[in-house]
Scaffold this motif. Structure first.
Motif, mmCIF file in Angstrom:
data_model
loop_
_atom_site.group_PDB
_atom_site.id
_atom_site.type_symbol
_atom_site.label_atom_id
_atom_site.label_comp_id
_atom_site.label_asym_id
_atom_site.label_seq_id
_atom_site.Cartn_x
_atom_site.Cartn_y
_atom_site.Cartn_z
ATOM 1 N N SER A 159 44.140 36.650 38.011
ATOM 2 C CA SER A 159 43.264 35.959 38.944
ATOM 3 C C SER A 159 42.215 36.927 39.488
ATOM 4 O O SER A 159 42.282 38.136 39.256
ATOM 5 N N ILE A 160 41.261 36.364 40.229
ATOM 6 C CA ILE A 160 40.230 37.202 40.835
ATOM 7 C C ILE A 160 39.876 36.644 42.212
ATOM 8 O O ILE A 160 39.711 35.445 42.383
ATOM 9 N N GLN A 161 39.842 37.527 43.195
ATOM 10 C CA GLN A 161 39.395 37.157 44.537
ATOM 11 C C GLN A 161 37.900 37.440 44.650
ATOM 12 O O GLN A 161 37.443 38.523 44.298
ATOM 13 N N ILE A 162 37.169 36.466 45.189
ATOM 14 C CA ILE A 162 35.719 36.577 45.314
ATOM 15 C C ILE A 162 35.317 36.818 46.763
ATOM 16 O O ILE A 162 35.713 36.074 47.662
ATOM 17 N N HIS A 163 34.539 37.869 46.975
ATOM 18 C CA HIS A 163 33.930 38.150 48.271
ATOM 19 C C HIS A 163 32.435 37.896 48.094
ATOM 20 O O HIS A 163 31.774 38.607 47.343
ATOM 21 N N ILE A 187 39.741 32.709 43.424
ATOM 22 C CA ILE A 187 39.995 32.468 44.842
ATOM 23 C C ILE A 187 38.776 32.885 45.642
ATOM 24 O O ILE A 187 38.297 34.010 45.502
ATOM 25 N N LYS A 188 38.259 31.999 46.459
ATOM 26 C CA LYS A 188 37.116 32.329 47.321
ATOM 27 C C LYS A 188 37.650 32.852 48.645
ATOM 28 O O LYS A 188 38.068 32.099 49.520
ATOM 29 N N HIS A 189 37.671 34.185 48.761
ATOM 30 C CA HIS A 189 38.067 34.831 50.012
ATOM 31 C C HIS A 189 37.136 34.385 51.137
ATOM 32 O O HIS A 189 35.954 34.178 50.932
ATOM 33 N N PHE A 190 37.705 34.206 52.336
ATOM 34 C CA PHE A 190 36.949 33.686 53.477
ATOM 35 C C PHE A 190 36.274 32.378 53.070
ATOM 36 O O PHE A 190 35.097 32.159 53.305
ATOM 37 N N GLY A 191 37.069 31.532 52.438
ATOM 38 C CA GLY A 191 36.548 30.314 51.836
ATOM 39 C C GLY A 191 36.263 29.207 52.837
ATOM 40 O O GLY A 191 36.656 29.261 54.006
#
Length: 276
Positions: A159-163, A187-191
């Motif tokens: 997976s990958i977290q997106i900032h 995953i959209k961090h601070f989504g």
């Protein structure tokens, strides 16, 4: 300390013994009912590292893994490391080199992070693009870096977290797909609820009960930065368990909702097992 009744994951937290509370912050998380964390790499400069080549990011990754080991050893909280290059690295590095050089260094750093994932040392990557105003050249290069990260995640099967900037970031669906990456593992961090990606919502987000009624898949985070200069930013380490258990007690979410947020969605997105 009493045994927790429920699994509770903070999907995006930083722990920094150099500049913050360090292990004590995790103990606070545990006392509030927290059981698992995704420990995300901090920007290189916050650890006193100023990369001039991709290999220099190993120092960031190795320190993150060392902290993860200390957390598990000293608190029993289960740690899932997420490694990568903060998207703001490009503008910070561009103060001492060209933006093209900075972009290449970040790509190399992400390639190394993906090696850690394939070696089983981390569960996913962190990438994105700056969430502040930037000139067009940096926008183009940041999207190239992000595409490279999607390609690496596809190859590593992680997976990958997106900032990134606030809002849907809907273009990342096609960006991920074009690199062979399953968008359902982005995953959209601070989504925010309007994203087609998997949002990781800050624990105090007022839409959480409503999204639970809609059976929406999302995770919860504190984005706790663990910096003495910014105490409690973004919200404190106790926040995810406190808000979760308070909503459960008040009846605004159900046990089924809790397990979907903290166990089933992370398992589906990251491929991790979350158990007590």
């Amino acid at each position: 300390m009493k045994t927790p009744k429920y699994p509770i994951l903070d999907d995006h937290i930083h722990i920094d013994p150099r500049n913050g509370k360090g292990i004590e912050a995790v103990k606070e998380f545990k006392r509030a009912g927290g059981t698992h964390i995704c420990l995300v790499t901090k920007p290189s400069w916050s650890l006193g590292i100023h990369p001039v080549r991709g290999e220099d990011f190993r120092g960031v990754f190795d320190e993150t893994l060392q902290i993860a080991h200390q957390i598990q050893e000293q608190t029993g909280v289960i740690v899932f490391p997420v490694l990568g290059c903060h998207p703001a690295e490009i503008t910070v590095m561009a103060e001492r080199m060209s933006v093209a050089q900075a972009a290449d260094i970040m790509k190399d750093g992400l390639t190394i992070a993906a090696q850690y994932v394939t070696e089983g040392k981390a569960i996913g990557l962190k990438s994105g693009r700056p969430h502040y105003e930037i000139r067009e050249e940096i926008t183009v290069l940041s999207n190239e870096i992000l595409s490279h990260a999607f390609s690496l995640a596809a190859d590593a099967g992680c997976s990958i977290q997106i900032h990134a900037e606030s809002g849907p970031c809907a273009d990342m669906i096609e960006m991920a797909s074009s690199q062979g990456m399953n968008p359902a593992r982005v995953i959209k961090h601070f989504g925010t609820p309007d994203t087609p990606l998997i949002p990781s919502l800050v624990a105090k987000h007022e839409e959480i009960p409503n999204l639970c009624r809609l059976k929406r898949e999302f995770t919860m985070e504190s984005d706790y930065m663990d910096e003495n200069s910014r105490p409690g930013a973004v919200i404190g380490p106790k926040s995810v368990p406190r808000f979760t258990l308070r909503m459960l007690e008040q009846g605004s979410i159900t046990e089924e909702d809790l397990y979907r947020i903290h166990m089933h969605t992370p398992r589906k997105v990251y491929g991790i097992e979350i158990e007590l």
